[in-house]
Design a protein around this motif. Structure first.
Motif, mmCIF file in Angstrom:
data_model
loop_
_atom_site.group_PDB
_atom_site.id
_atom_site.type_symbol
_atom_site.label_atom_id
_atom_site.label_comp_id
_atom_site.label_asym_id
_atom_site.label_seq_id
_atom_site.Cartn_x
_atom_site.Cartn_y
_atom_site.Cartn_z
ATOM 1 N N LEU A 17 0.833 -1.213 0.000
ATOM 2 C CA LEU A 17 0.000 0.000 0.000
ATOM 3 C C LEU A 17 0.864 1.258 0.000
ATOM 4 N N GLU A 57 -7.111 6.501 -2.278
ATOM 5 C CA GLU A 57 -7.522 5.112 -2.078
ATOM 6 C C GLU A 57 -6.473 4.337 -1.282
ATOM 7 N N LYS A 61 -6.966 2.726 2.457
ATOM 8 C CA LYS A 61 -6.697 1.310 2.707
ATOM 9 C C LYS A 61 -5.672 1.136 3.836
#
Length: 208
Positions: A17, A57, A61
Motif C-alpha cells: 500500500l 484510495e 486502505k
C-alpha cells in the motif's frame, strides 16, 4: 502465538500500500513535468486527479488496515506518518496544476520545467526509498537520503533564480504576486518529497 509467516504477511500488505501511494505521488510529478515542458498546449488535468484518487484510495486502505491488523511490520505511528507524507505530494502538485491551467496565459516566458524535472526526480527517489523499506538496508537508504538532499538543494537554487526574476523590477505588482504564488507552491511540493524521504529514512534507522 503468531507465526513469522503471519508477521511477514501483514508486512507485505502495508508495504504494498505504501508502494502504491509513492507511485501515485511520482506519477503526479511526471504529469506536471510533461505539462510544463509544453506550455503552449492546453493540458487536461485528468492525470492529476487520477493520481490524487489513487493516493486517496491507498491512504484509506492503509488507515483501514491499521484498524484491522493486530500486527504491523513497523510501528503504526510510522506507517501513518509515511502515508500522510506521501499523500501531501500529489495534493500539492495538483494545486499547482489547477492554478497553472487557469493562469497559463499570464505566465508566458516563465520556464517552470527545469524545476518540475527536479521535483519528478525527487519523487522518484522517494519511490525507491519506500520500496527499500522491507529490506531495511541502512547503507542503501542513506545513499538515497543523501541523493534526495542534493536534489532539494539544487531545486532550491533553481527556485532562487526564479525569485530573482520577481524582484528584477521588470514586473508589475500583480505579476510579482502571481509568480511568487506559483514559486511557493512548487517549492512546497519539493519540500513534501523531502519530508516523505526523511520519514522513510528515520523508519530505516529505527528498525535496522
Amino acid at each position: 502465538m503468531f507465526s513469522l509467516q503471519t508477521i511477514f504477511g501483514q508486512g507485505k500488505q502495508f508495504y504494498a500500500l505504501l508502494d502504491q501511494a509513492a507511485d501515485a505521488a511520482h506519477d503526479s510529478t511526471k504529469a506536471l513535468h510533461a505539462m510544463l515542458r509544453e506550455p503552449a498546449r492546453i493540458h487536461s488535468l485528468d492525470a492529476f486527479k487520477l493520481a490524487r484518487q489513487r493516493e486517496r484510495e491507498a491512504s484509506d486502505k492503509i488507515s483501514q488496515a491499521l484498524v484491522d491488523s493486530f500486527i504491523t511490520p513497523i510501528e503504526r505511528e510510522d506507517i501513518e506518518a509515511l502515508g500522510s507524507a506521501l499523500y501531501r505530494i500529489p495534493k500539492q502538485v495538483e494545486r499547482f496544476a489547477d492554478r497553472y491551467a487557469l493562469a497559463q496565459h499570464r505566465l508566458e516566458g516563465i520556464d517552470f520545467a527545469p524545476r518540475a524535472a527536479m521535483l519528478e526526480q525527487a519523487a522518484g527517489v522517494v519511490v525507491e526509498m519506500v520500496k527499500e523499506l522491507p529490506h531495511l538496508r541502512l547503507e542503501r537508504m542513506k545513499a538515497l537520503n543523501d541523493r534526495l538532499r542534493v536534489l532539494e538543494a539544487e531545486a532550491d537554487r533553481l527556485i532562487l533564480e526564479l525569485y530573482r526574476d520577481i524582484y528584477s523590477g521588470r514586473l508589475e505588482a500583480s505579476e510579482m504576486f502571481l509568480l511568487k504564488e506559483f514559486f511557493e507552491i512548487l517549492e512546497k511540493a519539493i519540500d513534501r518529497c523531502r519530508e516523505a524521504g526523511v520519514v522513510a529514512y528515520e523508519i530505516a534507522l529505527k528498525n535496522s
